[in-house]
Design a protein around this motif. Sequence first.
Motif, short mmCIF file in Angstrom:
data_model
loop_
_atom_site.label_atom_id
_atom_site.label_comp_id
_atom_site.label_asym_id
_atom_site.label_seq_id
_atom_site.Cartn_x
_atom_site.Cartn_y
_atom_site.Cartn_z
N ASP A 1 -55.98 -14.84 0.97
CA ASP A 1 -56.92 -15.92 1.27
C ASP A 1 -58.16 -15.34 1.95
O ASP A 1 -58.32 -14.12 2.08
CB ASP A 1 -56.26 -17.00 2.13
N ALA A 2 -59.06 -16.22 2.39
CA ALA A 2 -60.33 -15.78 2.94
C ALA A 2 -60.15 -14.92 4.19
O ALA A 2 -60.83 -13.90 4.37
CB ALA A 2 -61.21 -16.99 3.25
N ALA A 3 -59.24 -15.33 5.08
CA ALA A 3 -59.02 -14.55 6.31
C ALA A 3 -58.48 -13.17 5.99
O ALA A 3 -58.82 -12.18 6.66
CB ALA A 3 -58.05 -15.31 7.23
N THR A 4 -57.64 -13.08 4.98
CA THR A 4 -57.07 -11.79 4.61
C THR A 4 -58.11 -10.90 3.95
O THR A 4 -58.11 -9.68 4.15
CB THR A 4 -55.86 -11.99 3.69
N HIS A 5 -59.02 -11.47 3.16
CA HIS A 5 -60.13 -10.68 2.64
C HIS A 5 -60.90 -10.03 3.77
O HIS A 5 -61.27 -8.84 3.69
CB HIS A 5 -61.07 -11.56 1.81
N ARG A 6 -61.16 -10.79 4.82
CA ARG A 6 -61.91 -10.22 5.95
C ARG A 6 -61.12 -9.09 6.59
O ARG A 6 -61.69 -8.02 6.89
CB ARG A 6 -62.22 -11.30 6.99
N ARG A 7 -59.83 -9.26 6.76
CA ARG A 7 -59.03 -8.19 7.37
C ARG A 7 -59.05 -6.93 6.50
O ARG A 7 -59.23 -5.82 7.01
CB ARG A 7 -57.59 -8.66 7.59
N ILE A 8 -58.87 -7.10 5.20
CA ILE A 8 -58.85 -5.95 4.30
C ILE A 8 -60.20 -5.25 4.31
O ILE A 8 -60.28 -4.01 4.37
CB ILE A 8 -58.47 -6.39 2.88
N GLY A 9 -61.29 -6.03 4.26
CA GLY A 9 -62.62 -5.44 4.27
C GLY A 9 -62.90 -4.66 5.54
O GLY A 9 -63.46 -3.55 5.50
N GLU A 10 -62.52 -5.21 6.67
CA GLU A 10 -62.75 -4.53 7.95
C GLU A 10 -61.93 -3.25 8.03
O GLU A 10 -62.42 -2.21 8.49
CB GLU A 10 -62.39 -5.47 9.10
N ARG A 11 -60.69 -3.31 7.56
CA ARG A 11 -59.86 -2.12 7.60
C ARG A 11 -60.36 -1.04 6.65
O ARG A 11 -60.36 0.15 6.97
CB ARG A 11 -58.40 -2.48 7.29
N PHE A 12 -60.80 -1.46 5.45
CA PHE A 12 -61.30 -0.46 4.50
C PHE A 12 -62.54 0.22 5.08
O PHE A 12 -62.68 1.44 4.98
CB PHE A 12 -61.64 -1.11 3.16
N ALA A 13 -63.44 -0.56 5.69
CA ALA A 13 -64.63 0.04 6.28
C ALA A 13 -64.25 1.06 7.35
O ALA A 13 -64.85 2.14 7.44
CB ALA A 13 -65.52 -1.06 6.86
N LYS A 14 -63.26 0.73 8.15
CA LYS A 14 -62.84 1.63 9.22
C LYS A 14 -62.15 2.87 8.66
O LYS A 14 -62.41 4.00 9.10
CB LYS A 14 -61.90 0.90 10.18
#
Length: 390
Positions: free
Chosen positions: A367-380
Amino acid sequence: MTTDHDWITTPVTADLLRGALDLEPTERGVLPHRLPARARGQIPDGQLAMAEAQPSGVRLVFRTRATAVELDTLPTKLVYVGAPPRPDGVYELVVDGRPAGWASVIGGNAMTVDMATGAASTRPGAVGTLRFDGLSDGVKDVEIWLPYDETTELVALRTDAPVEPAPDRGRRVWLHHGSSISHGSTAAGPTSTWPALAASLAGVELINLGLSGSALLDPFTARAMRDTAADLISVKIGINLVNTDAMRLRAFGPAVHGFLDTVRDGHPTTPLLVVSPLLCPIHEDTPGPTAPDLSDIGAGRLRFLAVGDPAERASGKLTLRVIRDELARIVEQRAAEDPNLHHLDGLDLYGEADFAELPLPDQLHPDAATHRRIGERFAKLAFTAQGAFA
């Protein structure tokens, strides 16, 4: 079209678009594509044809003093038999790198899909208009991100001041390929897909070849990546191969090698990151194919089921756990001669603890919240410290 401004109409040309690999002239305007014409000529099914024409990560980018912008488009919206209407696609406005509004276009074409049979038909519709106004009258860089989930024919761009292509900011270009999760699945909007979020956090220009249902190690996709200028490349492999039950372990390894070989033909030393599948419990140890559970679709609830037999792993059927192990082995083998090749375990982006907190609503897509988590982790993990794209 409104008439309270002295509108200037600017043709939509390739120099005003980013994230598209091709721009097809149409009767009304132009249609952005995320695969080039030669690749589209080799596309074997409607699913991939639809996915590549949905402009995930594609945006209009220009410099202007305009205080108002109008865009005429002809979207093609998906309608699923027996399901409630889907929300209209979202267009997001970004001004000088900051979110500045969103809009949708009502109407357009309607593609009706029967998930039980796979049958599809399209009903033509009318062009619609979206408008952003109240912008400052100073010189600014404007981006209009197109919906990730609607094929979007661009008909006319109008502004109340001249526009010109935005200058190159010298940012690195990140080329990414993956499945519907990379395409956008159920993200809140086009700037909220996990690749778009990661690109924003890392300060890079995104070309998103996330192709819903179609990350299948297709040679034409590898050739498109080979021929696309990029400073950073990532390939997320696995879930669609299991969903479609597309190949066995014997074919999987050579197909991965062949895909990477083709990308390397055009990018011999570019940092190249291979990402294995995120956690998806229904397919961790159960092979595909995946089938939709339509029992509650009338209430807008769709779930997916793994219908393969776990015993068939012995005969080479793929599961996500098998794919993760094989990808780690292949990258380790190749990295001995390719120091710019890297591996990222998808479980580091979304694993068991994440599933317990943020379960996949349909058992397959975040879902939308999980997209944000994945994106933040990938960036890191990819763009900082010792990451592949540091």
